[in-house]
Every structure is written in C-alpha cells, then in structure tokens.
Design a protein around this motif. Structure first.
Motif, PDB file in Angstrom:
ATOM      1  N   VAL A 286       0.846  -1.199   0.000  1.00  0.00           N
ATOM      2  CA  VAL A 286       0.000   0.000   0.000  1.00  0.00           C
ATOM      3  C   VAL A 286       0.877   1.242   0.000  1.00  0.00           C
ATOM      4  N   ASP A 287       0.254   2.380  -0.262  1.00  0.00           N
ATOM      5  CA  ASP A 287       0.935   3.670  -0.209  1.00  0.00           C
ATOM      6  C   ASP A 287       1.252   4.006   1.248  1.00  0.00           C
ATOM      7  N   SER A 288       2.519   4.275   1.568  1.00  0.00           N
ATOM      8  CA  SER A 288       2.933   4.484   2.963  1.00  0.00           C
ATOM      9  C   SER A 288       2.291   5.720   3.563  1.00  0.00           C
ATOM     10  N   ILE A 289       2.245   6.825   2.808  1.00  0.00           N
ATOM     11  CA  ILE A 289       1.689   8.066   3.350  1.00  0.00           C
ATOM     12  C   ILE A 289       0.220   7.884   3.676  1.00  0.00           C
ATOM     13  N   ASP A 290      -0.534   7.331   2.741  1.00  0.00           N
ATOM     14  CA  ASP A 290      -1.955   7.110   2.997  1.00  0.00           C
ATOM     15  C   ASP A 290      -2.169   6.119   4.132  1.00  0.00           C
ATOM     16  N   PHE A 291      -1.327   5.107   4.206  1.00  0.00           N
ATOM     17  CA  PHE A 291      -1.463   4.081   5.243  1.00  0.00           C
ATOM     18  C   PHE A 291      -1.294   4.684   6.634  1.00  0.00           C
ATOM     19  N   TYR A 292      -0.225   5.489   6.827  1.00  0.00           N
ATOM     20  CA  TYR A 292       0.020   6.054   8.149  1.00  0.00           C
ATOM     21  C   TYR A 292      -0.997   7.139   8.491  1.00  0.00           C
ATOM     22  N   LYS A 293      -1.455   7.895   7.490  1.00  0.00           N
ATOM     23  CA  LYS A 293      -2.497   8.878   7.768  1.00  0.00           C
ATOM     24  C   LYS A 293      -3.775   8.199   8.253  1.00  0.00           C
ATOM     25  N   GLN A 294      -4.109   7.083   7.624  1.00  0.00           N
ATOM     26  CA  GLN A 294      -5.301   6.359   8.044  1.00  0.00           C
ATOM     27  C   GLN A 294      -5.125   5.775   9.448  1.00  0.00           C
ATOM     28  N   GLN A 295      -3.918   5.237   9.698  1.00  0.00           N
ATOM     29  CA  GLN A 295      -3.646   4.696  11.030  1.00  0.00           C
ATOM     30  C   GLN A 295      -3.765   5.780  12.103  1.00  0.00           C
ATOM     31  N   ILE A 296      -3.228   6.963  11.812  1.00  0.00           N
ATOM     32  CA  ILE A 296      -3.288   8.065  12.780  1.00  0.00           C
ATOM     33  C   ILE A 296      -4.716   8.546  12.953  1.00  0.00           C
ATOM     34  N   THR A 297      -5.482   8.608  11.869  1.00  0.00           N
ATOM     35  CA  THR A 297      -6.886   9.025  11.983  1.00  0.00           C
ATOM     36  C   THR A 297      -7.664   8.057  12.871  1.00  0.00           C
ATOM     37  N   ASP A 298      -7.463   6.758  12.645  1.00  0.00           N
ATOM     38  CA  ASP A 298      -8.153   5.765  13.475  1.00  0.00           C
ATOM     39  C   ASP A 298      -7.718   5.874  14.935  1.00  0.00           C
ATOM     40  N   LEU A 299      -6.423   6.099  15.150  1.00  0.00           N
ATOM     41  CA  LEU A 299      -5.930   6.189  16.518  1.00  0.00           C
ATOM     42  C   LEU A 299      -6.428   7.459  17.204  1.00  0.00           C
ATOM     43  N   ASP A 300      -6.534   8.559  16.442  1.00  0.00           N
ATOM     44  CA  ASP A 300      -7.087   9.784  17.013  1.00  0.00           C
ATOM     45  C   ASP A 300      -8.520   9.577  17.471  1.00  0.00           C
ATOM     46  N   ARG A 301      -9.267   8.793  16.703  1.00  0.00           N
ATOM     47  CA  ARG A 301     -10.637   8.487  17.095  1.00  0.00           C
ATOM     48  C   ARG A 301     -10.661   7.706  18.399  1.00  0.00           C
ATOM     49  N   ARG A 302      -9.759   6.743  18.519  1.00  0.00           N
ATOM     50  CA  ARG A 302      -9.670   5.970  19.759  1.00  0.00           C
ATOM     51  C   ARG A 302      -9.238   6.850  20.936  1.00  0.00           C
ATOM     52  N   LEU A 303      -8.318   7.771  20.665  1.00  0.00           N
ATOM     53  CA  LEU A 303      -7.877   8.675  21.718  1.00  0.00           C
ATOM     54  C   LEU A 303      -9.014   9.559  22.209  1.00  0.00           C
ATOM     55  N   THR A 304      -9.795  10.078  21.267  1.00  0.00           N
ATOM     56  CA  THR A 304     -10.924  10.934  21.643  1.00  0.00           C
ATOM     57  C   THR A 304     -11.942  10.159  22.480  1.00  0.00           C
ATOM     58  N   MET A 305     -12.240   8.926  22.060  1.00  0.00           N
ATOM     59  CA  MET A 305     -13.191   8.112  22.805  1.00  0.00           C
ATOM     60  C   MET A 305     -12.642   7.762  24.197  1.00  0.00           C
ATOM     61  N   GLU A 306     -11.361   7.426  24.266  1.00  0.00           N
ATOM     62  CA  GLU A 306     -10.769   7.088  25.563  1.00  0.00           C
ATOM     63  C   GLU A 306     -10.739   8.303  26.479  1.00  0.00           C
ATOM     64  N   ARG A 307     -10.434   9.449  25.914  1.00  0.00           N
ATOM     65  CA  ARG A 307     -10.410  10.676  26.719  1.00  0.00           C
ATOM     66  C   ARG A 307     -11.795  11.007  27.252  1.00  0.00           C
ATOM     67  N   GLN A 308     -12.788  10.922  26.408  1.00  0.00           N
ATOM     68  CA  GLN A 308     -14.146  11.198  26.866  1.00  0.00           C
ATOM     69  C   GLN A 308     -14.598  10.189  27.914  1.00  0.00           C
ATOM     70  N   ARG A 309     -14.180   8.935  27.741  1.00  0.00           N
ATOM     71  CA  ARG A 309     -14.534   7.926  28.748  1.00  0.00           C
ATOM     72  C   ARG A 309     -13.922   8.267  30.100  1.00  0.00           C
TER      73      ARG A 309
END
Length: 833
Positions: A286-309
C-alpha cells in the motif's frame, strides 16, 4: 592474597585504561560529527550551533583545524572556570550540591590521609605480629602496614584509638560546616526563585468518598470550608495510563508518516510504499503516506473516545488532587498541617514541580501503597541475599592462595605469574562491577512499583536501596566471604575458641580487594564516564538508521543527567571505605583521594557541558548523604571496637565506647538544626515573598497562572504539524537551533519542560475537538551564558582559541513566547511562531 606486585599490575592496567579513555575523549570531542554527543547541554540552552553547518564536506565530519589537536587537553582547566553560582544558574542547585560532595570527600580525607600515613604506618610496620603468623594465615606485604601487624595487648593501640577520635571529630566538624552551607544555599535558592506553580500548590491524597458528590466536588467543598481565605482552585487526578500508551503509539506512527513524507519530497517521481503485514514483511503493498495517515486518523478516534470515557467515568477520577492557593503562605500552612481529625484522610504534601510528577503512580489507590511497600521490602531483602552467592564467588578470586589449599589441582594454572597477578589484582574488581551493572535498573523498577509520585523521590528511594545493597554485599559481604575463603584452611585446623582472633586479624587484609575495586570503579570507571562511549555509539547508530526527522535527531542526542540512583550510593561507599580503613589500613586512603579528585574533575565537566537534569529537587538528597556518612562513622567505630576486642586490648578498648554515643548525639543535633530546611518551608519567607510579589505586581491574575499548571496529560491536543516544521535531510548539514540571532547575539529560545524555570501552561480550547495548545511563559530575568574556549562562536570558528573565556556572550531575551505544536512533542523540538 594480593601482593604489592599484584596491586602494581592492577594500578598499571587501570591507569593505562583511564589514560586511554581520556585521550580518546579529548580527540573525539573536537570532531564536528560528535559535537551533539559531548556538548548537548549547550544545544538545549540554544547557546551552541552545529560546527557542521559550514565548510567543505570533510570538515563536516573531521576537525581540520590542527591547532586544536595540540591543545586537546584544554577541557581540563576549562572545567574549573565556571564558579559555583554560575553552575547553579546553568545547571541547578542539585548539580552544584552534588559536586560539593566530592569536595567534601577531599576536605575530610586529605588531612586524615596525611596524619594516618605519618603516624599509623610506622606504628603498624614496627608491630611484627604477622611475621610469626605467616605460617598459619595468608598474608602479604600490604597487610604488614595494617593494624593486624600490631601485637595483642600492645600499648600501641592507644595510638589507633586516639586517631579514631581525631578522625571522628574532624569528620563531624566538616559535616557540620557542609550541612550549614547546603541548608543556606537551599533557602537562598528558594528565596531567589521566581514565581513557580509548586510554590502555591499542594498534593492532596486519600480524599474520602462522599455519597452523591464527586471527588472534585468534595475537594472544592472541603477547602472552601477550611481554607476560605486562601483556596484558589484544584485539578483532579485521572487514571489515564491506558491513554498514555495510545499517545506513545501515535507518536511512533507520526514519526513514520513524517519519514514517508520527507522521502516522497526528496523523490517525487515515486511515492513510498510498504506491505501491511507483520513488520512490513508480508501482506498487501500500500501507499505508505496514505497508510500512516489512516492509522493516525483511526488512533485519534480511539484517543478521543478514551479521553471522553476518562472524563465521564467517575471511577477514572482518583481520590487525589492538586490544590492551589492564592499565596505561598496559604500553601505552606496547608502542606505542613493535619487537615482532618482522622489522620489517614486528606493527606497533604508539597506538590512536586510539574516536570517532576510521575503521573502513572498517581493512579495507585492509597490503600494499595502500604501493601506494595511491604512486598517490595521483602523483595529487596531477598535480592540482597540472592546476590551474596555471586559476590562470594567473586571474592574467592581475590584469595587464590586460600583456595589452593582446598583445591590443589588448580595450582599449576594459578601459579603462572601473569595470570596470578591479573586474577588477584584486576579481575575481582571488574567482576564485581559487572555484577552490579544491572542492579540500579532493577531497583528503580521496584521503586516505581512502590508507588512514589515524583521522579526525584523515585531516584532517592532507589539510591537508598542500592546503598543498603552495597553495604551488605559489597562491604560486609566482601569481608565475610573473603575472610572465610581466605582463612578456610586455618579455620579447619584450629580450635573454635581461636576463630574470633583469626577473624579479627583477617578483616584488615580485605583492604587489598577494596584497593583493586577503587581502581577499577573509581579510576577507569570514571574515565569511561567522560568518554560517553555508549551514548556515542547509540547516537551514531540512531543517526544512521533511525533518525527520520529533526525531532528524532534531538531525541537521539539524549544528554542524560546525573545518575543519582547509582552515583550517590557509590560515593557513600567510598566514604565508608575511607572511614573504616583510615585507622585499620591507612594505605587505602591515597587511592580514595585520587578517586574524589578525578571524579570531581570529570563530573564538573559533565554537569557544565552534557547533563540536562529532569527536575530540580533543591538538594533534597543532602540529608540522606549526611546520614549515611554518619552511619559510616558508626560502622568504623564498631568494627574497630570488635577488632580490638580480638587483640586482647582490654585496657584500651573501653575508651572507644563513648565515641558512638557522641557521634549519635552530633547526628541528632544536626537533624534538629538543619533538616527542617529540607522538610518544611518557613512561613516568614513565604509571607515575605507574597508581600514582595503583591507590591511589584498588584494586578497579577494568579488563578489564570495556576489553573492549568498541573494539567493532566489527557488534556493535550493532537494537531497535525506542517511538514516544514519537521523537515530534515539525512545527508544534509545540521541547521542551528531556532535560538540563533546572529546580528545581535541575542537568542529567543523556547523553554522546554525540562529547562523552563516557570511551569508550562496548557490551554485546552475545545473539549470535544482538540485544537492548538497554547503555552504561556512568564517574564524571566536575563541569564548570562558563559562561553568556553571549545564552545562554538557565532563570530569565529568553533575551535578557534578565544582570548577571554569568561566574558558574557549574550543574554536570554525576556519575552512572552507562544508556540503551537503537536502534543506528543516537547516545545523544544517542534514549534513555529
């Protein structure tokens, strides 16, 4: 038993090793490619720029200014040029007081060594006892210089007792003066500090749960009721350990994204790709830039949910809080008084400075702390006795003659002259050093499990464990195990009533082992410290294979700090050896003096040019140092008392009984006189500081200053950083730090969490959508930065000789600085104006 020849071999090996380390350091430090390894402190302060930024390709790696090779030892006088007050401004009070310990060692043992060598050596040599015992015991020429060579019932023991009294009084006198000086330095440093968050803040623990009220409400109501005139605000403590793991994972992904983007920018004809599978070795490409951007986006979502929890779950809020007051006086009263009639509730202590907080342990329930401390105490006890086995084996190497009598089949190998000298003169000390290498790391892990809430306390508790370990294993264990192996043959062929006498004669003989240990650890070991071989190799390996961005280069530099958990116990062991053997075997004292002088020289250089302290405890470790030197005095007196009892000195031995009593009385006086300065803060000083501040800044909004000083890491934001902020070329010359303003020689350097004298304030703008993190810095006074001969200049070649090394080069500009940066980075690494 090591002979004079064996000691000579050991001395030769260690002196050559130390000289080789110093020569390698002197040559490596002037090479441009190593500049960040040997001068990281100046890079962090913004006072040094890379010498690789100019010149031809070769000069970026190798110093071509051959004049500097003729003066490659100029670092030695330069290490002494900075005064103590300048060191305090440059590196902090902790570093300055740490260096004073080495000076104290020279002040104590310098006069003691002169008197002991002049008075006691002739008394011991003329005794002649060991000449008659040489057929029964293993002895050497060095042992004939010790108290073991004095005849039993001899009147000469009055000389040893007189010297013990003299050395004790001299040591106590120097300790009193030093304690007085350090206490005065601490109070002066605290009084001169500018406004800091910890001056107004108290850590409250074991907050009781009230039905129908949150922890935050309970804290607010309690302090509004009991401190109505001084309570200002508080900050809750959250259990965010899982959140912190996600933050570290996001940081790693961001670094790989930065690397991929920079790689694409250099080679825009082809986008970087990788495989999705394990370690990038398998799976779909896969494209490395797109891959890591997607990974960071997913992780940011998890961070937001964990923070709110965490924010919404009442169970995530721990029964603790940082409570701030509107005056230093109010905080001092709260921190130093009992808040509730139940002494186990509403426990208050001074809050550590923000960069000193160990957030992970704040999540430990208060009830669990006692259990953890009990378990760790038992574990440390077991560890001490587990290590007795390898220590005993090491000591057997130092006593080969005694082992030969039990295992004669080894005699042909052992009797080879060089092997025998090497084994007895060098190997035992080296082997013991290797056994102790991993121990501080293990003890630090134990201290963290105990639940201490600040880095400074963690290091002090680790140092305490390490000291007791060295006392039992290295000192007492070496004497007991070494004596048992050494005199094994004699013990097996004499009546039990004679064994105490044999032990009394044999203990002084262990001085030969400690002499070899001092040379390995205190001579060659200290020289290895200044060489920084391990950081040098790691830096270049990281720079070659792992550095992808400028942030990575800053992290690879890793200056480290004074290793208090390991260095302080080792220092205290040398005090113990010197005080114990000053009367018993005085020939050991010159080796200790060389250690103190050489180590002072080396650590002064490291404090000025290398180390960057993680925190400032304002010399809070000094009472422990003082107490352990007093303990060393007591051990030396008791061992001498036991030794004389085996020498049938019934007329002289009782004279020593009063000495431990006098020593304990002196210790109690010093504890009552000086220790409160390290435990409590005087209310009159707090009030004076408050009145001064109100007169100079009548409109100060203190609540705004303190409201987020101890903001929990879960409130940090994760804004993307522009690519230009992290750009670096692997083969490009290093750019100077952002602080250089070459036209006026002023610098505007962003304070970092590890160097800012005022707390970092973080404003979280939106609860659900992270935004910029804004840092507000209070006005700071100008500091003078001193330039040394080998420091690079903005107007001259980095290695040109400077006519005047003590003239101030530039001042730190006073300003309010606002930096926007990604939250997983320190402000000193990535920023823009």
């Amino acid at each position: 038993m090591a002979t004079l020849e064996d000691i000579g071999v050991s001395a030769f090996i260690n002196i050559v090793s130390a000289f080789a380390f110093l020569l390698a350091f002197a040559l490596l430090r002037i090479q441009p490619i190593n500049d960040r390894v040997y001068f990281p402190k100046w890079y962090i302060n913004g006072a040094r720029s890379s010498p690789r930024q100019s010149g031809n390709f070769v000069s970026k790696f190798v110093n071509l200014n051959f004049r500097t090779y003729l003066t490659f030892l100029n670092w030695m006088p330069q290490a002494l040029k900075m005064s103590e007050s300048e060191i305090i401004s440059h590196a902090g009070l902790d570093s300055a007081v740490f260096l004073r310990i080495y000076i104290l060692g020279l002040k104590i043992f310098g006069p003691i060594a002169i008197v002991a060598l002049i008075v006691l050596i002739p008394v011991n040599v003329s005794g002649g006892t060991l000449f008659f015992l040489s057929r029964e015991l293993v002895v050497s020429n060095i042992d004939k210089l010790s108290i073991s060579n004095v005849h039993p019932k001899s009147i000469r023991f009055f000389v040893h007792i007189s010297m013990e009294y003299l050395f004790t009084f001299w040591t106590c006198f120097m300790l009193y003066k030093e304690y007085d000086k350090v206490a005065s330095m601490r109070l002066k440093f605290l009084a001169s500090q500018h406004r800091r968050a910890e001056q107004f803040t108290v850590l409250v623990r074991n907050v009781p749960h009230v039905s129908g009220h949150s922890i935050s409400d309970s804290v607010d109501n309690f302090f509004k009721t009991n401190h109505p005139d001084h309570y200002l605000c508080h900050q809750a403590v959250y259990n965010a350990n899982k959140f912190a793991k996600l933050v570290r994972k996001r940081e790693r992904l961001q670094n790989w994204l930065d690397y991929s983007q920079l790689k694409f920018e250099r080679h825009q004809e082809k986008r970087p790709t990788q495989k999705r599978g394990f370690l990038g070795l398998c799976g779909e490409r896969v494209d490395s830039i797109d891959f890591y951007k997607q990974q960071i986006t997913d992780l940011d979502r998890r961070l937001t949910m964990e923070r709110q929890r965490i924010l919404k779950d009442p169970k995530s809020i721990m029964p603790a809080a940082f409570v701030s007051f509107n005056s230093r006086w109010g905080a001092a009263v709260c921190a130093q008084t009992q808040q509730s009639k139940n002494p186990t509730l509403w426990l208050t202590n001074w809050a550590p400075e923000p960069r000193d907080v160990y957030w992970k342990n704040l999540a430990i329930p208060f009830v669990a702390l006692s259990i953890r401390k009990l378990v760790i105490s038992l574990s440390v006890f077991a560890l001490v006795f587990f290590y007795m086995i390898p220590i005993a084996f090491v000591q057997s190497l130092a006593n080969l003659e005694g082992l030969e009598r039990v295992a004669p089949f080894l005699r042909s190998l052992i009797e080879m002259k060089f092997i025998k000298s090497f084994l007895q003169g060098f190997l035992p000390g080296l082997a013991l050093k290797i056994f102790l290498y991993i121990l501080p790391t293990v003890l630090m892990i134990m201290s963290k499990i105990e639940g201490h809430i600040s880095l400074s306390i963690l290091e002090r508790r680790t140092a305490a464990k390490y000291y007791y370990f060295m006392l039992v294993n290295v000192f007492l264990g070496s004497i007991a195990a070494g004596t048992a192996f050494q005199q094994l043959h004699s013990f097996l062929h004499q009546s039990p009533t004679e064994i105490p006498r044999t032990i009394g004669v044999s203990i002084p003989m262990k001085a030969t082992f400690f002499i070899t240990y001092i040379m390995v650890d205190g001579w060659a070991g200290i020289a290895g410290e200044i060489l920084r071989l391990k950081p040098l190799v790691i830096y270049h390996l990281k720079n070659m294979f792992l550095v992808k961005t400028e942030r990575d280069r800053e992290k690879a530099m890793n200056p480290g700090s004074v290793d208090f958990p390991e260095t302080l116990p080792s220092l205290q062991l040398y005090f113990l050896l010197g005080l114990v053997y000053a009367v018993v075997t005085p020939i050991l004292l010159p080796f200790i003096l060389v250690f103190f002088a050489f180590a002072y020289f080396v650590y002064r250089h490291q404090v000025i040019n290398v180390y960057n302290q993680q925190y400032e405890s304002v010399a809070a470790f000094w009472p422990h140092v003082h107490s352990r030197i007093i303990g060393s005095l007591l051990i030396s007196q008791l061992l001498l008392l036991g030794l004389l009892s085996t020498k049938k000195a019934a007329n002289s031995t009782p004279l020593l009984v009063a000495l431990p009593v006098l020593t304990l009385a002196f210790h109690k006086y010093c504890k009552n006189r000086f220790e409160p300065a390290f435990r409590r803060h005087p209310l009159e000083d707090a009030m004076a500081k408050d009145l001064q501040e109100r007169a100079s800044e009548p409109n100060l909004n203190l609540k705004s200053y303190l409201s987020d000083a101890y903001l929990h890491p879960i409130f940090l934001s994760f804004e993307e950083v522009e690519l230009t902020e992290v750009k670096v070329e692997k083969n490009q010359t290093e750019t100077p730090g952002p602080s250089a303003d070459r036209n006026n020689h002023h610098i505007l350097s962003p304070p970092s969490e590890t160097s800012s004298p005022s707390p970092i304030h973080k404003k979280y703008l939106h609860e659900d959508q992270p935004n910029h993190t804004v840092y507000h810095y209070q006005d700071q006074p100008s500091h003078t930065v001193y330039h040394y001969e080998d420091q690079p200049s903005y107007v001259a070649h980095p290695y040109d000789d400077q006519p005047d090394n003590t003239v101030p080069r530039y001042d730190v500009e006073q300003a309010y600085n606002f930096f926007h940066y990604r939250a997983d980075e320190s402000p000193s690494n990535v920023f823009h104006y």
